[in-house]
Design a protein around this motif. Structure first.
Motif, PDB file in Angstrom:
ATOM      1  N   ALA A   1       0.778   7.343   8.920  1.00  0.00           N
ATOM      2  CA  ALA A   1       0.770   6.484   7.736  1.00  0.00           C
ATOM      3  C   ALA A   1       0.956   5.012   8.099  1.00  0.00           C
ATOM      4  CB  ALA A   1       1.866   6.922   6.775  1.00  0.00           C
ATOM      5  N   THR A   2       0.277   4.151   7.365  1.00  0.00           N
ATOM      6  CA  THR A   2       0.395   2.702   7.580  1.00  0.00           C
ATOM      7  C   THR A   2       0.872   1.978   6.325  1.00  0.00           C
ATOM      8  OG1 THR A   2      -1.919   2.324   6.981  1.00  0.00           O
ATOM      9  CG2 THR A   2      -1.433   2.740   9.310  1.00  0.00           C
ATOM     10  N   GLY A   3       1.150   2.694   5.248  1.00  0.00           N
ATOM     11  CA  GLY A   3       1.525   2.071   3.983  1.00  0.00           C
ATOM     12  C   GLY A   3       2.947   1.552   3.955  1.00  0.00           C
ATOM     13  N   ASP A   4       3.245   0.739   2.945  1.00  0.00           N
ATOM     14  CA  ASP A   4       4.590   0.208   2.727  1.00  0.00           C
ATOM     15  C   ASP A   4       5.487   1.240   2.046  1.00  0.00           C
ATOM     16  OD1 ASP A   4       3.900  -2.619   3.513  1.00  0.00           O
ATOM     17  OD2 ASP A   4       2.523  -2.347   1.822  1.00  0.00           O
ATOM     18  N   PHE A   5       4.861   2.185   1.350  1.00  0.00           N
ATOM     19  CA  PHE A   5       5.572   3.267   0.680  1.00  0.00           C
ATOM     20  C   PHE A   5       4.881   4.581   1.015  1.00  0.00           C
ATOM     21  CE2 PHE A   5       6.466  -0.500  -1.763  1.00  0.00           C
ATOM     22  CZ  PHE A   5       7.814  -0.383  -2.086  1.00  0.00           C
ATOM     23  N   LEU A   6       5.652   5.668   1.006  1.00  0.00           N
ATOM     24  CA  LEU A   6       5.105   6.990   1.298  1.00  0.00           C
ATOM     25  C   LEU A   6       5.361   7.929   0.123  1.00  0.00           C
ATOM     26  CD1 LEU A   6       5.115   5.771   4.200  1.00  0.00           C
ATOM     27  CD2 LEU A   6       5.718   8.037   5.042  1.00  0.00           C
ATOM     28  N   SER A   7       4.404   8.810  -0.099  1.00  0.00           N
ATOM     29  CA  SER A   7       4.502   9.817  -1.148  1.00  0.00           C
ATOM     30  C   SER A   7       3.966  11.132  -0.598  1.00  0.00           C
ATOM     31  CB  SER A   7       3.683   9.379  -2.372  1.00  0.00           C
ATOM     32  OG  SER A   7       3.588  10.416  -3.333  1.00  0.00           O
ATOM     33  N   PHE A   8       4.585  12.238  -1.008  1.00  0.00           N
ATOM     34  CA  PHE A   8       4.172  13.562  -0.545  1.00  0.00           C
ATOM     35  C   PHE A   8       3.711  14.390  -1.741  1.00  0.00           C
ATOM     36  CE2 PHE A   8       7.469  11.936   2.245  1.00  0.00           C
ATOM     37  CZ  PHE A   8       6.852  12.011   3.486  1.00  0.00           C
TER      38      PHE A   8
ATOM     39  N   VAL B   1      -8.081   9.711   4.816  1.00  0.00           N
ATOM     40  CA  VAL B   1      -7.979   9.980   6.256  1.00  0.00           C
ATOM     41  C   VAL B   1      -7.740  11.481   6.424  1.00  0.00           C
ATOM     42  CG1 VAL B   1      -6.679   9.533   8.374  1.00  0.00           C
ATOM     43  CG2 VAL B   1      -7.012   7.695   6.690  1.00  0.00           C
ATOM     44  N   VAL B   2      -8.427  12.108   7.359  1.00  0.00           N
ATOM     45  CA  VAL B   2      -8.252  13.547   7.587  1.00  0.00           C
ATOM     46  C   VAL B   2      -7.660  13.768   8.972  1.00  0.00           C
ATOM     47  CG1 VAL B   2      -9.355  15.810   7.628  1.00  0.00           C
ATOM     48  CG2 VAL B   2     -10.260  14.011   6.135  1.00  0.00           C
ATOM     49  N   ILE B   3      -6.604  14.558   9.020  1.00  0.00           N
ATOM     50  CA  ILE B   3      -5.986  14.967  10.281  1.00  0.00           C
ATOM     51  C   ILE B   3      -6.128  16.482  10.391  1.00  0.00           C
ATOM     52  CG2 ILE B   3      -3.835  15.124  11.601  1.00  0.00           C
ATOM     53  CD1 ILE B   3      -2.881  12.615  10.139  1.00  0.00           C
ATOM     54  N   HIS B   4      -6.647  16.966  11.511  1.00  0.00           N
ATOM     55  CA  HIS B   4      -6.732  18.398  11.764  1.00  0.00           C
ATOM     56  C   HIS B   4      -5.711  18.754  12.848  1.00  0.00           C
ATOM     57  CE1 HIS B   4     -10.429  18.880   9.413  1.00  0.00           C
ATOM     58  NE2 HIS B   4     -10.861  17.758   9.982  1.00  0.00           N
ATOM     59  N   LYS B   5      -4.913  19.772  12.614  1.00  0.00           N
ATOM     60  CA  LYS B   5      -3.912  20.188  13.588  1.00  0.00           C
ATOM     61  C   LYS B   5      -3.747  21.701  13.552  1.00  0.00           C
ATOM     62  CE  LYS B   5       0.500  19.674  12.493  1.00  0.00           C
ATOM     63  NZ  LYS B   5       0.837  21.081  12.179  1.00  0.00           N
TER      64      LYS B   5
ATOM     65  N   ILE C   1      -3.837  10.573   3.002  1.00  0.00           N
ATOM     66  CA  ILE C   1      -3.862  11.286   4.284  1.00  0.00           C
ATOM     67  C   ILE C   1      -3.820  12.789   4.011  1.00  0.00           C
ATOM     68  CG2 ILE C   1      -2.698  11.626   6.496  1.00  0.00           C
ATOM     69  CD1 ILE C   1      -1.461   8.851   6.144  1.00  0.00           C
ATOM     70  N   THR C   2      -4.923  13.471   4.273  1.00  0.00           N
ATOM     71  CA  THR C   2      -4.954  14.929   4.135  1.00  0.00           C
ATOM     72  C   THR C   2      -4.747  15.540   5.516  1.00  0.00           C
ATOM     73  OG1 THR C   2      -7.372  14.959   4.364  1.00  0.00           O
ATOM     74  CG2 THR C   2      -6.487  14.837   2.135  1.00  0.00           C
ATOM     75  N   VAL C   3      -3.730  16.367   5.628  1.00  0.00           N
ATOM     76  CA  VAL C   3      -3.390  16.989   6.908  1.00  0.00           C
ATOM     77  C   VAL C   3      -3.773  18.458   6.835  1.00  0.00           C
ATOM     78  CG1 VAL C   3      -1.601  17.407   8.623  1.00  0.00           C
ATOM     79  CG2 VAL C   3      -1.450  15.379   7.153  1.00  0.00           C
ATOM     80  N   ASN C   4      -4.875  18.803   7.478  1.00  0.00           N
ATOM     81  CA  ASN C   4      -5.344  20.190   7.517  1.00  0.00           C
ATOM     82  C   ASN C   4      -4.524  20.941   8.560  1.00  0.00           C
ATOM     83  OD1 ASN C   4      -6.813  22.584   7.368  1.00  0.00           O
ATOM     84  ND2 ASN C   4      -8.321  21.851   8.853  1.00  0.00           N
ATOM     85  N   ASP C   5      -3.604  21.774   8.085  1.00  0.00           N
ATOM     86  CA  ASP C   5      -2.633  22.434   8.957  1.00  0.00           C
ATOM     87  C   ASP C   5      -3.163  23.783   9.451  1.00  0.00           C
ATOM     88  OD1 ASP C   5      -0.094  22.648  10.246  1.00  0.00           O
ATOM     89  OD2 ASP C   5       0.625  23.930   8.616  1.00  0.00           O
TER      90      ASP C   5
ATOM     91  N   MET D   1       0.830  -1.198   0.000  1.00  0.00           N
ATOM     92  CA  MET D   1       0.000   0.000   0.000  1.00  0.00           C
ATOM     93  C   MET D   1       0.869   1.254   0.000  1.00  0.00           C
ATOM     94  SD  MET D   1      -3.154   1.030   2.528  1.00  0.00           S
ATOM     95  CE  MET D   1      -2.171   1.271   4.000  1.00  0.00           C
ATOM     96  N   VAL D   2       0.386   2.274  -0.693  1.00  0.00           N
ATOM     97  CA  VAL D   2       1.057   3.568  -0.735  1.00  0.00           C
ATOM     98  C   VAL D   2       0.268   4.552   0.121  1.00  0.00           C
ATOM     99  CG1 VAL D   2       1.801   5.504  -2.179  1.00  0.00           C
ATOM    100  CG2 VAL D   2       1.960   3.158  -3.051  1.00  0.00           C
ATOM    101  N   SER D   3       0.937   5.178   1.074  1.00  0.00           N
ATOM    102  CA  SER D   3       0.330   6.264   1.853  1.00  0.00           C
ATOM    103  C   SER D   3       0.706   7.581   1.196  1.00  0.00           C
ATOM    104  CB  SER D   3       0.838   6.238   3.300  1.00  0.00           C
ATOM    105  OG  SER D   3       0.387   5.090   3.972  1.00  0.00           O
ATOM    106  N   VAL D   4      -0.291   8.308   0.721  1.00  0.00           N
ATOM    107  CA  VAL D   4      -0.086   9.598   0.060  1.00  0.00           C
ATOM    108  C   VAL D   4      -0.417  10.696   1.055  1.00  0.00           C
ATOM    109  CG1 VAL D   4      -0.614  11.013  -1.947  1.00  0.00           C
ATOM    110  CG2 VAL D   4      -0.832   8.512  -2.094  1.00  0.00           C
ATOM    111  N   ILE D   5       0.564  11.512   1.382  1.00  0.00           N
ATOM    112  CA  ILE D   5       0.407  12.540   2.412  1.00  0.00           C
ATOM    113  C   ILE D   5       0.285  13.910   1.740  1.00  0.00           C
ATOM    114  CG2 ILE D   5       1.509  13.659   4.402  1.00  0.00           C
ATOM    115  CD1 ILE D   5       2.918  10.920   4.890  1.00  0.00           C
ATOM    116  N   ILE D   6      -0.822  14.579   2.006  1.00  0.00           N
ATOM    117  CA  ILE D   6      -1.090  15.898   1.422  1.00  0.00           C
ATOM    118  C   ILE D   6      -1.163  16.925   2.536  1.00  0.00           C
ATOM    119  CG2 ILE D   6      -2.581  17.225  -0.119  1.00  0.00           C
ATOM    120  CD1 ILE D   6      -3.876  14.567  -0.965  1.00  0.00           C
ATOM    121  N   SER D   7      -0.254  17.864   2.523  1.00  0.00           N
ATOM    122  CA  SER D   7      -0.295  18.971   3.476  1.00  0.00           C
ATOM    123  C   SER D   7      -1.238  20.045   2.945  1.00  0.00           C
ATOM    124  CB  SER D   7       1.115  19.546   3.665  1.00  0.00           C
ATOM    125  OG  SER D   7       1.084  20.724   4.435  1.00  0.00           O
TER     126      SER D   7
END
Length: 328
Positions: free
Chosen positions: A78-85, A58-62, A33-37, A1-7
Motif C-alpha cells: 500500500a502507498t496510501g495515507d490511510f488504509l481500509s480492509f 492493483v492485483v497481487i497473486h500469492k 489492492i486485491t490480494v488473490n490468496d 489517498m486511501v489504500s483499500v485492501i481486499i483479501s
C-alpha cells in the motif's frame, strides 16, 4: 489517498460487487489492492480483468496463507495515507470514505470507525452502530472493547486507519483465523485518538459456508487465546484501570471458544482442547472475582461460565433442563 485492501480467496461470485462498491465511492482518490490468496476458482482472473479496466486497481497473486497473510501483503504494497480492509464477499456504501475522511482533519486521529449492517442468512438485517458520534482515547477505546460496550467492534473492516500505525510495524497475526479480534487491542494501543461515527456504511454478508459459520473446530481459532497473556501484561503496565475489564474479556472470550467447540460436529476429537478451555475458564473466573466492580456488574455471566467450566456445556444444559421441568 486511501489504500483499500481486499483479501480474495475463492470469491468469484462476490468480488465484482465488492470492487464496484469501492469504485463508485464519492471519494475517488483510491488505491484498490486485491490480494488473490491462492484462489482455485476464477477469482484471480476476475481481479486481473477488473484491473485492466481501472488503473486504480492493483492485483497481487500469492500462495494461500489465510486472510491475515493476504492483508499483510496488501499493507506491504500500500502507498496510501490511510488504509481500509474490505472482505471480498462484503460491500460498502458509496459515501463511506468521504464521510470517514472528514473525521481525520486532526493529525492525532489514528482510526475512524463506522457501523455495520449485518445481512443475515435468513434474509433479516441487523444494524450495529453507535447511538452517537464519540471520541475515544486509546484507554477509553480498550475499555470499550474489553467491557463489550458495543461502540467499537473487533472488526477491522468497518474502520479507516492512518498509515503511520502500520509504519510502526503493526501487522495481523498469520497464525490465527480470528485475526481482527487478536489484532484490535494492539491497533488501539498504537493509536492516539479514535473516532466512532453513528452511521452504518459497511455491509457484512453472513454466508452458510463462511469461516464464521463453519461447524468444524479449527485449532487456529483456538490459538487466539495465546495473545491473552500479552494483553494482560499490556494492561498491567499501561492501563491498570482497564485491567479488570480485560479479565472479563478473557473469561468471556474463552467461554465463547468453549461454546463454539461444543457445537462443532467434530467436537469429540478435541477433548484435550475442551479440558484446557474449561481449566482456562476457571482461572479466568477467579481473576474476575478479585474485582468487586466486575463481580457486581457481571454476576450472572460469571456464575453461568463457572458452572459450564466445572460441568461442561452438555451436562450444564442437561441439569438446566431437568431443573426447568421440575419447576413446572
Amino acid at each position: 489517498m486511501v489504500s483499500v485492501i481486499i483479501s480474495v480467496y475463492n470469491m468469484a461470485p462476490y468480488i465484482e460487487r465488492c470492487v464496484a462498491s469501492i469504485q463508485h465511492q464519492t471519494y475517488s482518490d483510491l488505491e484498490i489492492i486485491t490480494v488473490n490468496d491462492g484462489s482455485t476458482d476464477d477469482s484471480g482472473a476476475i481481479c486481473e480483468r477488473l484491473a485492466q479496466a481501472d488503473e486504480r486497481i492493483v492485483v497481487i497473486h500469492k500462495e494461500n496463507g489465510g486472510n491475515a497473510s493476504a492483508r499483510n501483503a496488501g499493507i506491504n504494497a500500500a502507498t496510501g495515507d490511510f488504509l481500509s480492509f474490505i472482505d471480498a464477499d462484503d460491500y460498502i456504501e458509496n459515501n463511506m470514505y468521504e464521510e470517514m475522511l472528514a473525521e481525520t482533519k486532526d493529525a492525532d486521529v489514528s482510526m475512524v470507525c463506522c457501523g455495520m449492517v449485518v445481512k443475515g442468512i435468513d434474509g433479516h438485517d441487523s444494524i450495529q452502530v453507535s447511538k452517537e458520534r464519540k471520541v475515544f482515547s486509546k484507554e477509553e477505546a480498550l475499555y470499550d472493547i474489553f467491557a463489550r460496550q458495543g461502540n467499537i467492534s473487533m472488526s477491522a473492516c468497518n474502520k479507516l486507519f492512518r498509515r503511520n500505525l502500520f509504519d510502526k510495524g503493526l501487522r495481523f497475526n498469520n497464525n490465527v483465523i480470528h485475526e481482527d479480534t487478536e489484532a484490535m487491542p494492539r491497533f488501539l494501543d498504537a493509536s492516539e485518538r479514535i473516532i466512532v461515527i453513528n452511521k452504518a456504511f459497511y455491509n457484512y454478508i453472513k454466508r452458510s459456508n463462511s469461516a464464521s459459520t463453519l461447524k468444524r473446530f479449527n485449532l487456529r481459532g483456538y490459538h487466539i487465546l495465546d495473545s491473552m497473556k500479552e494483553y494482560e501484561e499490556m494492561c498491567k503496565k499501561k492501563y491498570p484501570a482497564v485491567l479488570p475489564y480485560f479479565c472479563y474479556h478473557e473469561m468471556a472470550t474463552t467461554h465463547g471458544m468453549l461454546m463454539n467447540l461444543s457445537s462443532c460436529v467434530d467436537a469429540r476429537h478435541y477433548i484435550r482442547q475442551e479440558i484446557s478451555l474449561r481449566y482456562r475458564m476457571i482461572k479466568a473466573v477467579f481473576k474476575c472475582m478479585k474485582w468487586e466492580g466486575i463481580r457486581k456488574e457481571y454476576k450472572d455471566q460469571i456464575k453461568l461460565i463457572f458452572i459450564r467450566a466445572v460441568l461442561g456445556v452438555r451436562l450444564t444444559e442437561l441439569v438446566g433442563g431437568i431443573c426447568s421441568r421440575l419447576k413446572h
